[in-house]
Enzyme design. Structure first.
Site, short mmCIF file in Angstrom:
data_model
loop_
_atom_site.label_atom_id
_atom_site.label_comp_id
_atom_site.label_asym_id
_atom_site.label_seq_id
_atom_site.Cartn_x
_atom_site.Cartn_y
_atom_site.Cartn_z
N THR A 137 0.81 -1.22 0.00
CA THR A 137 0.00 0.00 0.00
C THR A 137 0.85 1.27 0.00
OG1 THR A 137 -0.13 -0.09 2.41
CG2 THR A 137 -1.93 -1.11 1.17
N LYS A 138 2.16 1.14 0.12
CA LYS A 138 3.02 2.32 0.15
C LYS A 138 3.48 2.69 -1.26
CE LYS A 138 2.70 2.42 4.62
NZ LYS A 138 1.93 1.18 4.85
N ASN A 139 4.14 3.84 -1.38
CA ASN A 139 4.55 4.35 -2.70
C ASN A 139 5.40 3.34 -3.45
OD1 ASN A 139 3.56 6.58 -1.24
ND2 ASN A 139 4.89 8.00 -2.33
#
Length: 378
Positions: free
Chosen positions: A184-186
């Protein structure tokens, strides 16, 4: 009906499969090999730090920091926000720290330094500050407060990799910095993380803890001739498959941010009239701050309005979500003796937050459509 717009879609840089195939050629899978070293070196250079451990999650990075700070037999407290993910608290609770939850500043949705100052006791061992959504907490104020009281500062920078304040990377201002490379992170490895350690005197112990509590690295370096259990540790590092994937992502870091900034700016411009009218609020970036544009969230002027818009969007296949359910009023928090009204500001404003879809596959046309839906609902 609008095509489904997901809250998150994992970023792909392009070289992931190439590097995964290289892992097969290397015939080294379990971890702490070529790609683990490449990722650590990339982060060292990017963040201008000396000590980096690649972990299997941000949770593990937090757990290593907790074990390093824990003094067996001593009553130790940490101060942390209630408005955060459960890992922030669990890592320290598991190590035996007492959790002292602090209020947020509703202007930032991050921990209020004034409330933290009031909650210091003789047993305070550390302050854990969380950088939320690609924004920056008042980290320099927390650094000064911790220095004045001779306690540790831990940065939960799960959402803040490649964010900079006055050209200083978030996660490097505290004594420990913890990053997430969750899907879910960059940028991500499916699941992975990193720990930054400021004090060189902690590095050997941290490595032992990282290596399941053993001195394996000393043996490999010829510094010890016996393999032994030397710390309470865990299986905290990722496989080479994960770090090969992560290395491809790290190489595309700046492109990732450039793409996300365009989407962020479209939301900001589109929702500006609602902010001016006082219907929603969202923070602004300081001029001396570089964000990674991890998230775009709005705080509505009422809980009912936030629920109304979220349900309206969901009915039209737009996945927008609340932020965090406060930890103090969660089942675990209540068992610890907290009550729902223990942190009234956190309880009030956490129910007004709505995080909007933001990922690299999102088009500007879709963003404009989401903005129009919000305006039409209100």
């Amino acid at each position: 009906m609008m095509k489904t717009i997901k809250f998150n879609e994992p970023f792909l840089a392009g070289n992931e499969l190439k590097y995964l195939k290289d892992v097969f050629r290397q015939d080294h899978f379990y971890g702490n090999g070529k790609y683990t070293r490449l990722c650590a070196e990339f982060i060292r250079k990017k963040l201008s730090v000396e000590n980096v451990l690649i972990t299997d999650s941000c949770t593990s990075a937090l757990e290593i920091a907790a074990l390093l700070m824990r003094e067996t037999g001593q009553e130790q407290e940490i101060i942390l926000p209630s408005y955060t993910f459960s890992s922030t608290a669990s890592a320290f609770a598991r190590a035996g720290f007492k959790l002292v939850f602090a209020e947020i500043d509703p202007k930032t949705m991050m921990m209020d330094v004034r409330d933290v100052r009031e909650k210091f006791t003789q047993n305070t061992a550390a302050v854990v500050v969380v950088h939320y959504g690609g924004y920056c907490a008042e980290v320099n104020e927390f650094r000064a407060l911790c220095d004045a009281n001779e306690v540790y500062l831990v940065e939960d920078a799960a959402q803040a990799f490649n964010c900079f304040l006055n050209n200083k990377a978030l996660g490097t201002i505290g004594d420990f910095g913890c990053f997430s490379f969750h899907e879910t992170k960059n940028v991500h490895a499916g699941l992975s993380g990193a720990l930054i350690i400021k004090d060189n005197s902690f590095v050997n112990r941290a490595t032992y803890i990282w290596e399941r509590g053993t001195n394996r690295q000393d043996v490999l370096k010829g510094l010890a001739n016996k393999y032994s259990w030397v710390e309470i540790g865990g299986s905290f590092y990722p496989t080479e498959l994960q770090t090969a994937f992560l290395y491809a992502q790290l190489e595309a870091l700046e492109r990732n941010i450039e793409e996300r900034k365009v989407i962020y700016d479209e939301y900001k411009i589109g929702l500006a009239p609602l902010k001016l009218a006082g219907v929603v609020y969202y923070p602004e970036f300081h001029v001396d701050y570089k964000s990674n544009y991890h998230a775009f969230f709005v705080v509505f002027n009422s809980e009912s309005k936030a629920d109304q818009v979220r349900e309206f969007l969901r009915a039209r296949n737009v996945h927008a979500y609340i932020g965090y359910i406060p930890l103090h009023s969660s089942p675990v928090g209540l068992k610890m003796g907290y009550e729902i009204n223990s942190l009234p500001i956190t309880e009030k404003y956490s129910k007004r937050v709505l995080r909007l879809p933001l990922h690299n596959k999102l088009t500007l046309t879709q963003v404009a459509g989401i903005v129009d839906l919000i305006k039409g609902c209100i």
